[in-house]
Design a protein around this motif. Structure first.
Motif, PDB file in Angstrom:
ATOM      1  N   LEU A  76       0.830  -1.208   0.000  1.00  0.00           N
ATOM      2  CA  LEU A  76       0.000   0.000   0.000  1.00  0.00           C
ATOM      3  C   LEU A  76       0.861   1.253   0.000  1.00  0.00           C
ATOM      4  N   LEU A  77       1.946   1.225   0.786  1.00  0.00           N
ATOM      5  CA  LEU A  77       2.834   2.391   0.800  1.00  0.00           C
ATOM      6  C   LEU A  77       3.431   2.602  -0.585  1.00  0.00           C
ATOM      7  N   GLN A 104       0.966   4.095  -2.890  1.00  0.00           N
ATOM      8  CA  GLN A 104       0.691   5.491  -2.556  1.00  0.00           C
ATOM      9  C   GLN A 104       1.723   6.438  -3.144  1.00  0.00           C
ATOM     10  N   THR A 105       2.906   5.923  -3.479  1.00  0.00           N
ATOM     11  CA  THR A 105       3.907   6.822  -4.057  1.00  0.00           C
ATOM     12  C   THR A 105       3.543   7.218  -5.487  1.00  0.00           C
ATOM     13  N   SER A 116      -1.838  10.408  -8.446  1.00  0.00           N
ATOM     14  CA  SER A 116      -3.161   9.997  -8.917  1.00  0.00           C
ATOM     15  C   SER A 116      -3.209   9.851 -10.432  1.00  0.00           C
ATOM     16  N   SER A 158      -6.230   5.987  -5.457  1.00  0.00           N
ATOM     17  CA  SER A 158      -5.592   7.145  -4.816  1.00  0.00           C
ATOM     18  C   SER A 158      -5.806   7.133  -3.312  1.00  0.00           C
ATOM     19  N   SER A 159      -6.956   6.617  -2.856  1.00  0.00           N
ATOM     20  CA  SER A 159      -7.305   6.835  -1.442  1.00  0.00           C
ATOM     21  C   SER A 159      -7.275   5.581  -0.588  1.00  0.00           C
ATOM     22  N   GLY A 216      -5.105   3.276   0.036  1.00  0.00           N
ATOM     23  CA  GLY A 216      -3.903   3.041   0.842  1.00  0.00           C
ATOM     24  C   GLY A 216      -3.876   3.890   2.098  1.00  0.00           C
ATOM     25  N   GLY A 217      -4.221   5.178   1.934  1.00  0.00           N
ATOM     26  CA  GLY A 217      -4.236   6.078   3.079  1.00  0.00           C
ATOM     27  C   GLY A 217      -5.241   5.644   4.123  1.00  0.00           C
ATOM     28  N   THR A 256      -4.004   2.219   5.853  1.00  0.00           N
ATOM     29  CA  THR A 256      -2.885   2.338   6.798  1.00  0.00           C
ATOM     30  C   THR A 256      -3.311   3.100   8.060  1.00  0.00           C
ATOM     31  N   LEU A 278      -7.503  12.559  -0.688  1.00  0.00           N
ATOM     32  CA  LEU A 278      -6.756  11.847  -1.727  1.00  0.00           C
ATOM     33  C   LEU A 278      -7.677  11.430  -2.874  1.00  0.00           C
TER      34      LEU A 278
END
Lengths: 257, 270
Positions: free
Chosen positions: A98-99, A102-103, A106, A131-132, A134-135, A138, A188
Motif C-alpha cells: 500500500l505504501l 501510494q507513491t 493519482s 488514490s485513497s 492506501g491512506g 494504513t 486523496l
C-alpha cells in the motif's frame, strides 16, 4: 475566548490582502490578462459559467463519481485496515504494497484505468479508489495497532466473545484514527477524481478545467481551480473535519473545559 | 438417613473452597536464562473471603492475579474455580485494573451494561435494571449519562466497580485499583468497597503494596517473598466490619504485615 475570533479576523485580512495584491499586479499592466487573469475576470467567469448552467452539472457529476468511488474505497480500506490491524501477517504483506502504491501520483493511474475500463466512469472510480484506499487502510491499521491494550483486557474479562471484539471494542477504540483516515482518504480521492476527469470525461470539474486550457481561457482555468479548492475545503471542514472533531471530543481526546 | 447424607454432602460442598490455586507457577525467559516469575504457589480461598496479595515489586503477585483472571496460563499447577479448571478470561473471574479501563466511547450506563450484553438469559429491561442497581450501589446513578472523561478519578473507579459487579462474577480480582488515586479519594473508596463487598458477599482477591490498605480491607493477607516469589506467610485479619482506615486495630495488623514484609524488602534492596 478571544483567540479564535482573532484568528478568523487575521485569516480574512490575509485573504483580502492576497486578493488586493493579485488585483494590483493585474492592474499594473505588466502581465498579459489572457495569461494571468485578474480576480474580477475570474469572478465574472464563475458567474458566466453558473449562468450558462455549466457549474452545477460539473459539480454534480464530480460529486456523484466521488460518492461511488469513495464508498468503494472506504469499504476496501476499512476491510484491509482491519485485517492489517488484527493480523501481523496481513500487515507485513499489505503495508509495503500500500505504501508503494501510494507513491504513485493519482494521474499516473489514468493510463491503466483507460486500458482497463475504456471511457466509462469505471476508470474514474478506479483512480479514486487507488488514490485513497492506501491512506485509509494504513490509518485504520495504525489506529488498531495503537489501541491501549487495557481496553482489550477489560473487554475480555467482561466476557466479550471473540466474534464481538471487532465490532464492539476494536472498531470503536480505533474510531478516532479511523476518522482521520477517512478524512485523509476523502482528500486523496478528491485529487484522484479531478485528475481523472482531466484526462477522460465530458462533464465534471476536471473536465471544465481541461476545457479552459483547450480554449486558452486562463480565467476559466483559475476559476475552476478556485472552485475545486473551495469545494474540497468546505467538505473537509464541514463534513469530515467536524465528524473527526465530534468523535475526538466524545472520546475525551480533546479538552472540553 | 438420606436427608442426613444430603446434609453431609451439602456441608462438604459448603466447606469446599471457591477458588483453589494448586502449585501454580510461572517462568519466563530473560535472554537465554529461565527466570522464575512465581515459584509454585498454593492457596485455598473460601466463598465470600477478601484476600489480599502483597509483597515486594516483582514478587509475582500480579502474575498470580493475571493467572486467576485467565490472561496468563500457568506453566505448572492449576487453578480451579468451583472445582473447574480455569482457562482464558471470563466474566466469572472479573478483573479490575489500576487504570479504570472504562471504554471512552460509551456513557457510564453503557459501560456498566457492556458486560451484561453477553448474558443471553437477560432481557434488555433486566440488563438496564441490573446496571442501574449497581450504579446505585456505588453511588453513581446521577452520572449514568456522563462520559468517562467527564468524571474524576475516584468516580471512574466507582463506575469500574459497578461494571465489574454487574455480570455477577464469582470472584473479583483487583490489581491495585486505588493506587493512582489521591489519599482522600482512596479512603472514601475503602468505605465504598467494604460496603459493596459485604452487601454482595463477593469473593475478592486484591493486590496491593499498601499494608494499611491490606489490613483495612482483607480477611486474609498472603505475603509474598521477594523474587522469585512464593507465599511466605498468611495473616488473618479477624476484625469486625466496616473498618476505618484509622482504626488502631487496623494499624496493629498493618504493623504485623509490615514486619513480615520488611525482611523481604531488605532482601530486595541488596
Amino acid at each position: 475566548m478571544k483567540k479564535p475570533r482573532l484568528h478568523w479576523f487575521t485569516a480574512i485580512l490575509f485573504y483580502l490582502s492576497l486578493l488586493a495584491i493579485w488585483q494590483t499586479v493585474c492592474a499594473s499592466g505588466q502581465v498579459p490578462p489572457y495569461l494571468f487573469p485578474s480576480p474580477r475576470q475570474v469572478f465574472e467567469r464563475i458567474m458566466e459559467l453558473a449562468h450558462d448552467d455549466m457549474l452545477w452539472p460539473a459539480f454534480h457529476s464530480t460529486m456523484g463519481r466521488m460518492l461511488v468511488g469513495f464508498a468503494l474505497s472506504l469499504f476496501l480500506g476499512l476491510v484491509a485496515g482491519l485485517c492489517m490491524g488484527i493480523s501481523p501477517l496481513a500487515n507485513a504483506c499489505f503495508r509495503s504494497l500500500l505504501l508503494g502504491l501510494q507513491t504513485l501520483p493519482s494521474a499516473a493511474w489514468m493510463p491503466i484505468a483507460l486500458l482497463l475500463f475504456g471511457l466509462s466512469d469505471g476508470g474514474i472510480y478506479f483512480v479514486i479508489v487507488m488514490s485513497s484506499v492506501g491512506g485509509i487502510a494504513t490509518s485504520v491499521a495504525d489506529g488498531i495497532a495503537n489501541i491501549p491494550p487495557i481496553y482489550l483486557r477489560a473487554a475480555r474479562t467482561l466476557g466479550t466473545p471473540g466474534y464481538a471484539m471487532g465490532w464492539k471494542v476494536i472498531l470503536p477504540a480505533a474510531l478516532p484514527s479511523i476518522a482521520t483516515g477517512v478524512k485523509l482518504g476523502w482528500t486523496l480521492g478528491w485529487h484522484g477524481a479531478v485528475s481523472a476527469e482531466l484526462i477522460k470525461s465530458s462533464v465534471g470539474l476536471g473536465f471544465l478545467l481541461y476545457m479552459g486550457r483547450e480554449l486558452n481561457d486562463a480565467s476559466q482555468v483559475v476559476a475552476v481551480m478556485i472552485l475545486t479548492i473551495l469545494i474540497g475545503l468546505a467538505l473537509d471542514r464541514l463534513v469530515f473535519g467536524s465528524m473527526e472533531q465530534w468523535i475526538r471530543r466524545r472520546w475525551g481526546l480533546v479538552e472540553t473545559r | 438417613m438420606e436427608t442426613e447424607q444430603a446434609a453431609q454432602v451439602r456441608e462438604q460442598q459448603d466447606r469446599k473452597p471457591k477458588l483453589v490455586i494448586r502449585q501454580a507457577s510461572k517462568t519466563f525467559l530473560s535472554g537465554k536464562k529461565e527466570m522464575h516469575a512465581l515459584l509454585p504457589v498454593s492457596l485455598e480461598i473460601a466463598e465470600g473471603e477478601f484476600w489480599i496479595l502483597t509483597g515486594p515489586s516483582g514478587c509475582g503477585k500480579s502474575t498470580l492475579l493475571n493467572m486467576v483472571a485467565g490472561f496468563i496460563e500457568p506453566d505448572g499447577g492449576e487453578i480451579l474455580l468451583d472445582g473447574k479448571r480455569v482457562s482464558g478470561p471470563d466474566s466469572e473471574r472479573m478483573m479490575m485494573f489500576q487504570e479504570h479501563a472504562l471504554f471512552p466511547w460509551l456513557t457510564v450506563l453503557d459501560n456498566v451494561l457492556f458486560g451484561l450484553e453477553w448474558k443471553p438469559s437477560l432481557s434488555a429491561k433486566e440488563r438496564v435494571e441490573t446496571a442501574r442497581f449497581y450504579l446505585d450501589m456505588t453511588g453513581m446513578t446521577r452520572f449514568e449519562n456522563a462520559m468517562p472523561h467527564e468524571l474524576s478519578g475516584g468516580m471512574k473507579q466507582r463506575v469500574a466497580l459497578a461494571r465489574a459487579l454487574a455480570p455477577n462474577p464469582s470472584v473479583i480480582l483487583m490489581d491495585e485499583p486505588f493506587a493512582s488515586l489521591d489519599a482522600l479519594t482512596r479512603e472514601r473508596l475503602y468505605e465504598h468497597t467494604q460496603a459493596v463487598v459485604s452487601k454482595t458477599k463477593k469473593t475478592v482477591i486484591f493486590v496491593t503494596h499498601n499494608v494499611r490498605e491490606a489490613a483495612c480491607l482483607g480477611d486474609r493477607v498472603a505475603v509474598f517473598t521477594a523474587r522469585p516469589g512464593k507465599i511466605k506467610s498468611e495473616i488473618a485479619v479477624p476484625l469486625p466490619r466496616p473498618r476505618s482506615f484509622y482504626d488502631p486495630e487496623v494499624s496493629r495488623y498493618a504493623g504485623k504485615i509490615l514486619d513480615e514484609l520488611k525482611s523481604e524488602l531488605e532482601k530486595e534492596s541488596v
